[in-house]
Design a protein around this motif. Structure first.
Motif, short mmCIF file in Angstrom:
data_model
loop_
_atom_site.label_atom_id
_atom_site.label_comp_id
_atom_site.label_asym_id
_atom_site.label_seq_id
_atom_site.Cartn_x
_atom_site.Cartn_y
_atom_site.Cartn_z
N LEU A 230 0.83 -1.20 0.00
CA LEU A 230 0.00 0.00 0.00
C LEU A 230 0.86 1.26 0.00
O LEU A 230 1.99 1.26 0.50
CB LEU A 230 -0.92 0.01 1.22
CG LEU A 230 -1.96 -1.11 1.31
CD1 LEU A 230 -2.73 -1.01 2.61
CD2 LEU A 230 -2.92 -1.07 0.13
N VAL B 84 -3.07 6.51 1.79
CA VAL B 84 -3.95 6.08 2.89
C VAL B 84 -4.17 7.21 3.88
O VAL B 84 -5.28 7.44 4.37
CB VAL B 84 -3.35 4.84 3.59
CG1 VAL B 84 -4.15 4.47 4.84
CG2 VAL B 84 -3.31 3.66 2.65
N TYR C 287 1.32 4.51 1.72
CA TYR C 287 0.93 5.07 3.01
C TYR C 287 0.48 6.53 2.89
O TYR C 287 -0.43 6.96 3.61
CB TYR C 287 2.07 4.94 4.01
CG TYR C 287 2.42 3.52 4.34
CD1 TYR C 287 1.51 2.69 5.00
CD2 TYR C 287 3.65 2.98 4.00
CE1 TYR C 287 1.82 1.39 5.30
CE2 TYR C 287 3.97 1.67 4.28
CZ TYR C 287 3.05 0.87 4.93
OH TYR C 287 3.35 -0.43 5.22
#
Length: 205
Positions: free
Chosen positions: A175, A180, A177
């Motif tokens: 992912l 996110v 970050y």
């Protein structure tokens, strides 16, 4: 003997290495019996029936959509299986060819839930049923690491999310970050405003 696990003393090594029949009787056959008994204990009769039913859901297997094999899986999960529906599904999928249905997921996508409701449910069970308890053991190990005496105040929802992150750490590692964090900041304002305490009324006396 480097690849074998020896539990008992087998006597002289020279006799074992020279006499193949003695080696079979003292080592090979006992370990074959041990492995067979462990597999039988691991997979009960119900587990065997479920595995046979899952195998019957795979297009490349020999008992593909075998009514007797599917009935064992359906009875275990209380699925009402209609024989005419199985025959119609088998005829429908045979027209698609092996290239169109390489696995159970492709079978699930091709079956219409209105026409083949029980076959659709059985395919979903075959895809979601674990073949071992490794995933459960992984979740328990992750829970043991997270739910320590220092983190007893974590709520159930937060603890479940942390366990999922711990189990799927390979996926979490891919992912971005920063992305996110940007999504998290756009959800809602988490800034707490301080509310002044209520003032006491002054007494007249």
């Amino acid at each position: 003997m480097d690849v074998f696990i020896v539990e008992l003393s087998c006597g002289s090594r020279s006799n074992l290495l020279n006499d193949s029949e003695h080696l079979k009787q003292r080592l090979f056959y006992p370990y074959i019996d041990r492995m067979t008994s462990e597999l039988e204990n691991r997979f009960s009769s119900i587990g065997k029936e479920v595995m046979i039913g899952i195998q019957a859901c795979h297009p490349s297997s020999e008992p593909f959509l075998c009514m007797q094999c599917l009935e064992k899986l359906a009875s275990q999960y209380n699925i009402h299986l209609v024989p005419e529906e199985v025959i119609a599904a088998k005829s429908f999928l045979s027209r698609k060819g092996p290239e169109a249905i390489p696995d159970i997921l492709s079978v699930l996508k091709l079956l219409d839930p209105m026409i083949f409701p029980s076959m659709k449910t059985i395919s979903q069970v075959a895809l979601t049923n674990p073949v071992s308890s490794c995933s459960c053991e992984r979740s328990l190990n992750a829970l043991r690491q997270l739910h320590t005496w220092l983190g007893r105040t974590k709520g159930k929802e937060r603890l479940n999310e942390l366990v999922v992150l711990s189990i799927e750490k390979e996926l979490v590692g891919t992912l971005d970050y920063d992305k996110v964090i940007d999504i998290f900041t756009q959800l809602k304002s988490r800034r707490h405003t301080l509310i002044p305490p209520p003032q006491k009324e002054k007494s007249i006396c």
